[in-house]
Design a protein around this motif. Structure first.
Motif: not given
Length: 66
Positions: A36, A38-39, A41-42
């Motif tokens: 993603d 927007k994230d 590192d998620g």
């Protein structure tokens, strides 16, 4: 898994408004990575190249036609 050499690119199906965007890295041997934007590192999804090709093919078939 070592992802340091992954070359990320924004999906052509992602919108240009900053939302609903994914990045794909398909330059590594034996895997396709998806994350993603927007994230970053998620977490990362990992697919085999065959599974990814099947997913992309089905997505193209299902996409609205303009």
């Amino acid at each position: 898994m070592d992802m340091t050499s992954a070359r990320w690119r924004k999906s052509t199906y992602s919108g240009s408004n900053g939302g609903s965007c994914v990045e794909v890295a398909d330059n590594l041997t034996g895997v396709v990575l998806v994350r993603d934007t927007k994230d970053r590192d998620g977490g990362t999804l990992t697919f085999t190249p065959t599974s990814w090709a099947s997913f992309v093919g089905l997505a193209k078939e299902s996409a609205p036609r303009g």
